[in-house]
Design a protein around this motif. Structure first.
Motif, PDB file in Angstrom:
ATOM      1  N   SER A 169       0.834  -1.208   0.000  1.00 30.72           N
ATOM      2  CA  SER A 169       0.000   0.000   0.000  1.00 30.72           C
ATOM      3  C   SER A 169       0.868   1.257   0.000  1.00 30.72           C
ATOM      4  N   ALA A 170       2.049   1.197   0.620  1.00 32.23           N
ATOM      5  CA  ALA A 170       2.949   2.363   0.574  1.00 32.23           C
ATOM      6  C   ALA A 170       3.357   2.648  -0.860  1.00 32.23           C
ATOM      7  N   LEU A 171       3.661   1.598  -1.589  1.00 29.85           N
ATOM      8  CA  LEU A 171       4.080   1.779  -2.980  1.00 29.85           C
ATOM      9  C   LEU A 171       2.920   2.247  -3.849  1.00 29.85           C
ATOM     10  N   GLN A 172       1.698   1.853  -3.445  1.00 30.03           N
ATOM     11  CA  GLN A 172       0.517   2.243  -4.217  1.00 30.03           C
ATOM     12  C   GLN A 172       0.116   3.694  -3.955  1.00 30.03           C
ATOM     13  N   ASP A 173       0.148   4.094  -2.676  1.00 29.31           N
ATOM     14  CA  ASP A 173      -0.354   5.413  -2.293  1.00 29.31           C
ATOM     15  C   ASP A 173       0.582   6.547  -2.667  1.00 29.31           C
ATOM     16  N   ASN A 174       1.890   6.241  -2.742  1.00 29.86           N
ATOM     17  CA  ASN A 174       2.849   7.303  -3.041  1.00 29.86           C
ATOM     18  C   ASN A 174       3.702   6.897  -4.228  1.00 29.86           C
ATOM     19  N   MET A 183       5.773   3.514   8.416  1.00 31.03           N
ATOM     20  CA  MET A 183       7.046   2.866   8.737  1.00 31.03           C
ATOM     21  C   MET A 183       7.592   2.120   7.516  1.00 31.03           C
ATOM     22  N   ALA A 184       6.683   1.504   6.759  1.00 30.83           N
ATOM     23  CA  ALA A 184       7.125   0.815   5.548  1.00 30.83           C
ATOM     24  C   ALA A 184       7.762   1.808   4.577  1.00 30.83           C
ATOM     25  N   SER A 185       7.169   2.992   4.446  1.00 27.68           N
ATOM     26  CA  SER A 185       7.740   4.012   3.561  1.00 27.68           C
ATOM     27  C   SER A 185       9.113   4.442   4.058  1.00 27.68           C
ATOM     28  N   ALA A 186       9.219   4.629   5.387  1.00 29.35           N
ATOM     29  CA  ALA A 186      10.514   5.015   5.952  1.00 29.35           C
ATOM     30  C   ALA A 186      11.555   3.946   5.657  1.00 29.35           C
ATOM     31  N   VAL A 187      11.168   2.685   5.844  1.00 31.02           N
ATOM     32  CA  VAL A 187      12.105   1.587   5.586  1.00 31.02           C
ATOM     33  C   VAL A 187      12.504   1.588   4.114  1.00 31.02           C
ATOM     34  N   LEU A 188      11.540   1.806   3.237  1.00 35.12           N
ATOM     35  CA  LEU A 188      11.853   1.859   1.801  1.00 35.12           C
ATOM     36  C   LEU A 188      12.801   3.023   1.499  1.00 35.12           C
ATOM     37  N   GLY A 189      12.624   4.131   2.230  1.00 33.09           N
ATOM     38  CA  GLY A 189      13.508   5.277   2.029  1.00 33.09           C
ATOM     39  C   GLY A 189      14.915   5.007   2.527  1.00 33.09           C
ATOM     40  N   ILE A 190      15.022   4.160   3.548  1.00 30.79           N
ATOM     41  CA  ILE A 190      16.328   3.856   4.138  1.00 30.79           C
ATOM     42  C   ILE A 190      17.081   2.839   3.300  1.00 30.79           C
TER      43      ILE A 190
END
Lengths: 294, 318
Positions: free
Chosen positions: A80-85, A263-270
């Motif tokens: 959903s993080a990849l979908q929403d942003n 948090m998933a987005s943050a992890v993806l950013g890291i």
């Protein structure tokens, strides 16, 4: 302090403090190790906690936000993080900008570094002084005049607005200059006697020998470009054209019930930079030590 | 190509006796400037350029929404900046942040670098763990810490309760906000100073320790009499780098707190950002930038001078 800029890898020559010098020393060293392990673990907490939270379902997080366990681990938050942003776009933008910044910085700064180290040209002292003055300009603090300048150049909203200010890096010049000075003069003389032009010497003799300097400059430029925040925030205003740090900052203070996704987005950013760091750990650490200490 | 000139690059001011030598010297001059040109062009345009532009527009009432300079206002922008309570408050916030973070980020990494040097194996692990946060984007750090700072239920709030303390309201009270931002910064940037100290410690000869151990020096004596005194140049460098970095704080405070609560944590850069890009007063914000620049340059000059002293001892045979 003087030896840090020599090409030789220094990490292998760490002072090995032996623990064979009495029980007092042994106890002290044991204590030091325990202390370090404890703090090392504390330092890992934010990383581990973010990953764990990102894998828990939202209802569990709402019930217990600081929990460390889940009965239902899942990757739902990531999809959903990849979908929403437009995280894919953010990655792409960050990657293109950082890569081009690295290429230009390495080429431009190694060239002048070569000139300052190997060519005793008239006016060299003036150029060195100019680079030293550049070292004092706090680029991050100059965003407002920079913005006016790039508006005048009609480059706002383009990748160039982020790449161009990164190229003239005085610190990279000094890294290259110091490194090229350390090359054996006989090698360059020999090339001169063979009739090689300065360009050939730079390109075929010096640059291949400067790999450690190049990797240090390249990696540090990449990390700095990837993590830049204020300037890209001002320059890239379209959601799709943003970089990872700017895009992610928009998620703060968002919907309170989507902690896993945040948090998933943050992890993806890291992840990308952490991967770069894990692969090039030695070069990064050495590069930081070199550029900082000199 | 002639064979008479040997190593023209190393002979300072070759006497222009023969014609071949003169052409070689001029060729070196040309090559030197050609190699320097790409850097010098970007340097003048994008490093020095903004400083000059800032200086010029600080004398006009330029706006950031319409093109053009606007009208000449002389030094009235500066007068306004220097008498603005908001500007000085934001200046104070940047200084306060520096006062809060610098002692921690100079002393704690030093202690841990010294302790780490006493560990024989797996030292790479600590370098990895402490430095990893430094490569993480500020906004990712803020997302994670904002979650851990959640009142009542956040991980750090809970940790406070665990040891019998009441956590401050990290995002809602001024004191709590400073505490939260300081803790976040400590975690985020600790590794840089740690690595700088580690490199400094590596430069201390092992023989000094061995000699002192034979003389019966305790570990504590070794640290206070050998390591710390010999690390003094590194400590000085870390101190000045940290002061400069802390004075330029923006990311954490802007992302985590938006300068709040009630602008009570707003640093200078955010003040410039707000006046320049929210109120669109480019000329005024440029004047604020220039005042701030003077402060930073005075401190940077100290840094550059200390660097040059080091560089001189490192490469005197140029």
């Amino acid at each position: 302090m003087t030896a840090t800029l020599t090409p030789a890898a220094r990490t292998s020559a760490e002072p090995q403090l032996k623990d064979d010098s009495g029980t007092g020393t042994k106890v002290f060293n044991r204590l030091a190790a325990t202390c370090m392990v404890l703090f090392g673990l504390i330092w890992l907490v934010p990383f581990v906690f973010a990953v764990i939270t990102s894998l828990r379902p939202d209802n569990e997080i709402t019930a217990n936000p600081s929990g460390w366990w889940s009965n239902n681990w899942n990757l739902h938050a990531y999809s959903s993080a990849l979908q929403d942003n437009p995280i894919g776009w953010w990655y792409l933008n960050s990657f293109i900008i950082a890569t081009l910044s690295v290429v230009f910085t390495v080429v431009v700064c190694s060239m002048i570094g070569f000139a300052l180290a190997q060519l005793n040209f008239r006016g060299r002292g003036v150029v060195v002084a100019a680079v030293l003055i550049g070292l004092m300009v706090p680029t991050q603090a100059m965003v407002l005049p920079q913005f006016i300048e790039f508006r005048f150049l009609h480059l706002l909203g383009t990748y160039w607005a982020l790449i161009l200010p990164a190229i003239a890096a005085p610190i990279a010049v000094f890294v290259y200059q110091a490194f090229m000075k350390g090359l054996p003069p006989a090698l360059i003389e020999a090339a001169r006697l063979d009739g090689a032009s300065w360009w050939t010497i730079y390109r075929r003799v010096c640059m291949p020998l400067c790999r450690p300097a190049t990797s240090a400059v390249a990696i540090l430029t990449f990390v700095m470009s990837w993590n830049a925040f204020l300037w890209p925030l001002l320059v890239l205003t379209q959601t799709k054209s943003q970089t990872i740090p700017v895009g992610l900052s928009g998620l703060i203070g968002g919907s309170a019930n989507q902690y896993a996704e945040v948090m998933a987005s943050a992890v993806l950013g890291i992840l990308p930079l952490l991967a770069v760091f894990l692969i090039f750990q030695r070069q990064i650490v050495q590069g930081v030590a070199q550029t900082g200490i000199k | 190509m002639t064979t008479t000139t040997t190593a023209p690059a190393y002979s300072p001011s070759t006497p222009a006796a023969g014609g071949t030598e003169r052409t070689a010297a001029s060729r070196v001059n040309r090559a030197g400037w050609l190699f320097s040109t790409p850097f010098l062009v970007t340097y003048v345009l994008f490093l020095i350029g903004p400083v000059i532009i800032g200086l010029v527009i600080s004398l006009f009432n330029t706006t950031t929404v319409t093109p053009g300079l606007g009208g000449w206002v002389g030094v009235s922008n500066y007068k306004e900046v220097l008498t603005s309570a908001d500007f000085w408050a934001s200046m104070w916030h940047s200084v306060l942040f520096t006062l809060l973070t610098t002692p921690l980020l100079v002393v704690l990494p030093l202690i841990f670098a010294i302790l780490c040097a006493r560990i024989v194996r797996h030292r790479w692990f600590f370098r990895l763990v402490f430095f990893a946060p430094y490569v993480v984007p500020s906004s990712a750090v803020c997302l994670i810490f904002a979650f851990m700072y959640t009142p009542e239920t956040g991980l750090i709030t809970k940790a406070f309760n665990l040891v019998g303390l009441t956590a401050p309201n990290f995002l809602g009270s001024v004191g709590g906000a400073w505490f939260g931002v300081t803790l976040l910064t400590l975690w985020w940037t600790f590794g840089l100073n740690f690595i700088l100290y580690t490199a400094g410690i590596q430069d201390i000869s092992e023989e000094v320790y061995e000699a002192s151990a034979i003389d019966g020096a305790s570990p504590w004596q070794q640290i206070t009499r050998i390591t710390v005194p010999l690390l003094r140049p590194t400590i000085g460098l870390v101190l000045i780098l940290q002061i400069l970095a802390s004075l330029k704080v923006f990311d954490q405070i802007y992302i985590l707190l938006a300068g709040g609560p009630g602008n009570k944590t707003r640093p200078v850069i955010e003040y410039i950002y707000d006046t320049g890009f929210t109120s669109y007063r480019g000329g005024y914000a440029a004047a604020a930038t220039m005042v701030y620049l003077v402060v930073l340059i005075v401190i940077s000059a100290v840094w550059v001078l200390s660097r040059r002293d080091n560089a001189d001892t490192a490469t005197t045979n140029a």
